[in-house]
Design an enzyme around this catalytic site. Sequence first.
Site: not given
Length: 231
Positions: A50-52
């Site tokens: 998951l992206d930040p």
Amino acid sequence: MTGDDYQAGQVLLIDKPLQWTSFQAVNKLRWEIRQAFNIKKIKVGHAGTLDPLATGLLVICTGKMTKQIDSFQGQIKEYTGTIVLGSTTPSYDLETEINDTFETAHITTQLIHDTTQQFIGEIDQFPPIFSALKKDGKRLYEYARAGETVDIKSRKITIEQFEITKIDGLNIDFRAVCSKGTYIRSLANDFGKALNSGGHLSALRRTKIGDFDVKDGLSIDDFIKKLSKKD
């Protein structure tokens, strides 16, 4: 559970907070498990990054269950989020600043709903230049941050469902069910283009991976509290 249970293999459902990388979440849990049970070494990994700037479900495997990561990664995923119409960013989300704006006067509620149909089924999608995919041994985001142009090939992905759940001016809330390899940031960018405007992602949350649901997940803090009880 005991340290032996974690070594034997567990599947942990974690609700990743905003601004954390998936790598940071894995490292934190590994460290906490080692400390709680005085374990020198244990395998811990996640089944899908998951992206930040995204929150939501991380499926984290420990011990022998890390062998199942590939099978979990291949499962259908569900996301909810918000697309902002009328502007774009180089990263297709809020990691970078707005670089262009577009007319939106022609966009109607009906057009928004109708346009979702273009993205249902198997489609060709170009990954964002700001992504961790590798080309010639370098991450794409490394090229992007250096201002270098690089040829990115499209990939076949499948979007099973793409529905609009709320329209608030130029902020479009959605739910998407899609295959492995789908970039929701690219979907946001492409959706804006299809509306003859622009679009970028302003919020993203992963809610499901296969049969795993974020509703059954724990925050990192709650997992640590549960771990300290060693029940």
